[in-house]
Design an enzyme around this catalytic site. Structure first.
Site, PDB file in Angstrom:
ATOM      1  N   ASN A  10     -26.765 -33.093  -7.395  1.00 36.54           N
ATOM      2  CA  ASN A  10     -27.369 -33.475  -7.136  1.00 36.54           C
ATOM      3  C   ASN A  10     -28.729 -33.957  -7.520  1.00 36.54           C
ATOM      4  OD1 ASN A  10     -25.224 -34.417  -6.240  1.00 36.54           O
ATOM      5  ND2 ASN A  10     -25.765 -33.502  -4.211  1.00 36.54           N
ATOM      6  N   GLY A  12     -30.969 -32.773  -9.635  1.00 37.30           N
ATOM      7  CA  GLY A  12     -31.047 -32.258 -10.498  1.00 37.30           C
ATOM      8  C   GLY A  12     -31.097 -33.478 -11.598  1.00 37.30           C
ATOM      9  N   ASP A  32     -26.954 -27.030 -16.946  1.00 33.29           N
ATOM     10  CA  ASP A  32     -26.174 -25.943 -15.979  1.00 33.29           C
ATOM     11  C   ASP A  32     -25.293 -25.311 -16.751  1.00 33.29           C
ATOM     12  OD1 ASP A  32     -25.803 -27.814 -12.605  1.00 33.29           O
ATOM     13  OD2 ASP A  32     -24.308 -26.250 -13.503  1.00 33.29           O
ATOM     14  N   ARG A  82     -28.461 -26.277   1.259  1.00 33.47           N
ATOM     15  CA  ARG A  82     -28.058 -25.967   2.478  1.00 33.47           C
ATOM     16  C   ARG A  82     -27.029 -26.866   2.558  1.00 33.47           C
ATOM     17  NH1 ARG A  82     -33.455 -26.646   6.688  1.00 33.47           N
ATOM     18  NH2 ARG A  82     -33.611 -28.725   5.878  1.00 33.47           N
ATOM     19  N   ARG A  88     -33.083 -23.922   5.612  1.00 32.74           N
ATOM     20  CA  ARG A  88     -33.343 -23.477   4.198  1.00 32.74           C
ATOM     21  C   ARG A  88     -33.332 -22.103   3.951  1.00 32.74           C
ATOM     22  NH1 ARG A  88     -36.633 -27.747   5.051  1.00 32.74           N
ATOM     23  NH2 ARG A  88     -36.208 -29.301   4.896  1.00 32.74           N
ATOM     24  N   ASN A  95     -29.420 -17.702  -4.146  1.00 30.55           N
ATOM     25  CA  ASN A  95     -30.818 -18.389  -5.056  1.00 30.55           C
ATOM     26  C   ASN A  95     -31.882 -17.275  -5.651  1.00 30.55           C
ATOM     27  OD1 ASN A  95     -29.256 -20.481  -4.324  1.00 30.55           O
ATOM     28  ND2 ASN A  95     -30.789 -21.906  -3.134  1.00 30.55           N
ATOM     29  N   ASN A 120     -34.704 -23.917  -3.236  1.00 28.40           N
ATOM     30  CA  ASN A 120     -34.491 -23.856  -1.680  1.00 28.40           C
ATOM     31  C   ASN A 120     -34.360 -21.857  -1.316  1.00 28.40           C
ATOM     32  OD1 ASN A 120     -36.383 -25.360  -0.005  1.00 28.40           O
ATOM     33  ND2 ASN A 120     -34.305 -27.015  -0.977  1.00 28.40           N
ATOM     34  N   ARG A 151     -41.364 -38.585   2.810  1.00 24.20           N
ATOM     35  CA  ARG A 151     -40.664 -39.255   4.674  1.00 24.20           C
ATOM     36  C   ARG A 151     -42.043 -39.241   5.962  1.00 24.20           C
ATOM     37  NH1 ARG A 151     -36.999 -34.541   3.357  1.00 24.20           N
ATOM     38  NH2 ARG A 151     -35.452 -35.151   1.962  1.00 24.20           N
ATOM     39  N   HIS A 175     -42.193 -25.462   3.249  1.00 23.11           N
ATOM     40  CA  HIS A 175     -41.634 -26.535   3.607  1.00 23.11           C
ATOM     41  C   HIS A 175     -39.923 -25.728   3.853  1.00 23.11           C
ATOM     42  CE1 HIS A 175     -38.655 -29.748   1.683  1.00 23.11           C
ATOM     43  NE2 HIS A 175     -38.403 -29.188   0.769  1.00 23.11           N
TER      44      HIS A 175
HETATM   45  N1  NAD Z   1     -38.179 -28.699  -2.235  1.00 23.20           N
HETATM   46  C1  NAD Z   1     -37.342 -29.687  -2.224  1.00 23.20           C
HETATM   47  O1  NAD Z   1     -37.954 -30.475  -1.822  1.00 23.20           O
HETATM   48  C2  NAD Z   1     -36.086 -29.666  -2.140  1.00 23.20           C
HETATM   49  C3  NAD Z   1     -35.320 -30.970  -2.068  1.00 23.20           C
HETATM   50  C4  NAD Z   1     -33.836 -30.673  -1.664  1.00 23.20           C
HETATM   51  C5  NAD Z   1     -33.449 -30.189  -2.796  1.00 23.20           C
HETATM   52  N2  NAD Z   1     -33.266 -29.032  -2.399  1.00 23.20           N
HETATM   53  C6  NAD Z   1     -32.913 -27.312  -3.597  1.00 23.20           C
HETATM   54  O2  NAD Z   1     -32.023 -27.661  -4.661  1.00 23.20           O
HETATM   55  C7  NAD Z   1     -31.292 -27.295  -5.186  1.00 23.20           C
HETATM   56  C8  NAD Z   1     -30.421 -27.746  -5.654  1.00 23.20           C
HETATM   57  O3  NAD Z   1     -29.742 -28.702  -4.946  1.00 23.20           O
HETATM   58  P1  NAD Z   1     -28.919 -29.681  -5.020  1.00 23.20           P
HETATM   59  O4  NAD Z   1     -28.268 -30.488  -3.926  1.00 23.20           O
HETATM   60  O5  NAD Z   1     -29.061 -30.716  -6.166  1.00 23.20           O
HETATM   61  O6  NAD Z   1     -27.470 -29.190  -5.305  1.00 23.20           O
HETATM   62  P2  NAD Z   1     -26.359 -29.056  -6.177  1.00 23.20           P
HETATM   63  O7  NAD Z   1     -25.402 -28.220  -5.798  1.00 23.20           O
HETATM   64  O8  NAD Z   1     -26.056 -31.026  -6.143  1.00 23.20           O
HETATM   65  O9  NAD Z   1     -26.768 -28.465  -7.455  1.00 23.20           O
HETATM   66  C9  NAD Z   1     -27.562 -26.985  -7.992  1.00 23.20           C
HETATM   67  C10 NAD Z   1     -26.932 -27.029  -9.585  1.00 23.20           C
HETATM   68  O10 NAD Z   1     -27.290 -26.172  -9.909  1.00 23.20           O
HETATM   69  C11 NAD Z   1     -26.444 -25.496 -10.470  1.00 23.20           C
HETATM   70  N3  NAD Z   1     -26.568 -23.956 -11.237  1.00 23.20           N
HETATM   71  C12 NAD Z   1     -26.587 -23.216  -9.932  1.00 23.20           C
HETATM   72  N4  NAD Z   1     -26.188 -21.799 -10.768  1.00 23.20           N
HETATM   73  C13 NAD Z   1     -27.226 -21.798 -11.797  1.00 23.20           C
HETATM   74  C14 NAD Z   1     -28.234 -21.392 -12.798  1.00 23.20           C
HETATM   75  N5  NAD Z   1     -27.671 -19.862 -12.954  1.00 23.20           N
HETATM   76  N6  NAD Z   1     -27.690 -21.924 -14.073  1.00 23.20           N
HETATM   77  C15 NAD Z   1     -27.863 -23.026 -13.928  1.00 23.20           C
HETATM   78  N7  NAD Z   1     -27.606 -24.026 -13.502  1.00 23.20           N
HETATM   79  C16 NAD Z   1     -26.943 -23.615 -12.504  1.00 23.20           C
HETATM   80  C17 NAD Z   1     -25.023 -25.524 -10.097  1.00 23.20           C
HETATM   81  O11 NAD Z   1     -24.087 -25.838 -11.538  1.00 23.20           O
HETATM   82  C18 NAD Z   1     -25.133 -26.526  -9.366  1.00 23.20           C
HETATM   83  O12 NAD Z   1     -24.569 -28.117 -10.120  1.00 23.20           O
HETATM   84  C19 NAD Z   1     -30.754 -26.090  -3.304  1.00 23.20           C
HETATM   85  O13 NAD Z   1     -31.477 -25.216  -3.370  1.00 23.20           O
HETATM   86  C20 NAD Z   1     -31.929 -27.232  -2.527  1.00 23.20           C
HETATM   87  O14 NAD Z   1     -32.325 -26.668  -1.328  1.00 23.20           O
HETATM   88  C21 NAD Z   1     -35.114 -28.663  -2.886  1.00 23.20           C
HETATM   89  O1  LMR Z   2     -33.358 -30.283   3.507  1.00 23.30           O
HETATM   90  C1  LMR Z   2     -33.247 -29.789   2.463  1.00 23.30           C
HETATM   91  O2  LMR Z   2     -32.390 -28.259   2.685  1.00 23.30           O
HETATM   92  C2  LMR Z   2     -33.104 -29.925   1.276  1.00 23.30           C
HETATM   93  C3  LMR Z   2     -34.856 -30.229   1.009  1.00 23.30           C
HETATM   94  O3  LMR Z   2     -35.768 -28.814   1.122  1.00 23.30           O
HETATM   95  C4  LMR Z   2     -35.284 -31.510   1.770  1.00 23.30           C
HETATM   96  O4  LMR Z   2     -36.539 -31.474   1.869  1.00 23.30           O
HETATM   97  O5  LMR Z   2     -34.284 -32.356   1.494  1.00 23.30           O
END
Ligand code: NAD
Ligand code: LMR
Length: 311
Positions: A10, A12, A32, A82, A88, A95, A120, A151, A175
């Protein structure tokens, strides 16, 4: 300019979409581990080029790091998100291993890149990237504060009934649901303090809504958010690639700033072509400083959980 995005889920895929649509880079590689996913997302995004009007090349690959070679910026979104009711921090077990492996692979093909960590718990994963790679500290940036601040500004704009574009504000600290620090004292509407227009109770609610902003969306969506996270990454990558020198709160390695050492946590930074070009060590009042110390302690405790991964 070439950007690699690791993780075609989602967040990426949304990053890739924003970076292509806004013409921030000339080439995007999405990687991926899941067979065909990155190729599919890249093809789908490529097919918006004629209708949205961009020429960015978007390519997908299943785990072939040679395709990521010589990336100027690499965004790490790989890992699990999550589910409702989780924090997180609970994601660390899975992770940490993923982020460590991905960072090592990336560096083999792009030794001079700037890494943006999104997975995260983001502050802990940013620290892990530093410890694993030993890159100069300006080259590793944790993205969280840009999203939390967006936000914060959105909630302020709703309460003020004014356009979000007229509102400035910043969230620092970790965060995490209980570690974020929305800096209400410094938030402004067209140069005027928001406290001129909103009551203490209204401001308190805005701060707490901001802190649980990610959890609120996770409850609504069943998984964590992606549009605002993807846009926030795009904003950060734009400032790097186009040397915009925007002030963005990012998780960076502190060496004495804010009285902290050997920790990655959100503080205001200047982001440009060299990555983190400056850390702005602004004066906090005593209440904010106390909150920052508490936040840093919580982030530090999470770093201790990395011991086995760092061996
Ligand atoms: N820092 C922030 O503000 C923030 C915001 C949103 C989400 N996130 C974090 O980002 C991460 C991804 O969220 P998402 O919603 O895209 O999840 P998602 O499940 O939709 O996508 C994660 C992708 O990572 C891939 N993946 C897993 N292991 C891998 C590897 N070794 N090499 C390559 N790809 C791999 C999976 O196949 C999957 O397609 C989560 O940990 C989420 O908590 C952080
Ligand atoms: O809330 C989460 O787990 C994903 C991300 O860190 C966010 O703030 O949207």
């Amino acid at each position: 300019m070439k950007v690699t995005i690791v993780g075609a889920g989602n967040v990426g895929a949304t990053c890739a979409d924003v970076i292509a649509f806004k013409r921030i880079a000339s080439e995007i590689v999405i990687l991926d581990i899941k067979e065909g996913l990155a190729e599919g997302k890249a093809l789908d995004i490529s097919q918006t080029a004629t209708t949205l009007g961009f020429n960015t090349k978007v390519l997908g690959t299943t785990n072939d790091y040679s395709r990521t070679a010589d990336s100027d910026v690499v965004v790490v979104t790989s890992g699990i998100p999550r589910k409702p009711g989780m924090t997180r921090e609970e994601l660390i077990g899975i992770n940490a291993g993923i982020v460590k492996t991905v960072c090592k692979n990336i560096l083999q093909h792009s030794p001079n890149t700037t890494i943006v960590v999104v997975s995260n718990p983001m502050d802990t994963m940013t620290y892990l990237a530093h410890k694993t790679l030993g890159l100069p500290k300006n080259k590793i940036i944790g993205m969280g504060g840009a999203l939390d601040s967006s936000r914060f500004k959105t909630y302020l704009s709703i309460a003020l009934r004014k356009p979000a574009s007229d509102i400035h504000g910043m969230v620092i600290g970790g965060h995490g649901d209980s570690t974020m620090i929305p800096l209400i004292r410094l938030a402004t509407y067209n140069g005027m303090q928001v406290s001129e227009f909103l009551s203490k109770d209204e401001l308190k609610k805005i701060a707490s809504d901001t802190m649980v902003g990610g959890a609120t969306l996770t409850k609504l969506l069943g998984t964590s958010a992606w549009y605002a996270p993807g846009a926030s990454v795009g904003y950060l990558v734009d400032s790097i690639l186009n040397n915009q020198k925007k002030i963005i709160p990012c998780s960076v390695l502190l060496e004495g700033e804010y009285g902290q050492d050997d920790i990655c946590i959100g503080v205001p930074t200047v982001i440009g072509k060299d990555g983190v070009e400056d850390i702005l060590d602004i004066q906090l009042n005593s209440e904010e400083q106390k909150l920052f110390e508490k936040s840093a302690q919580a982030v530090r405790n999470m770093n201790n959980a990395l011991d086995s991964v760092l061996k």
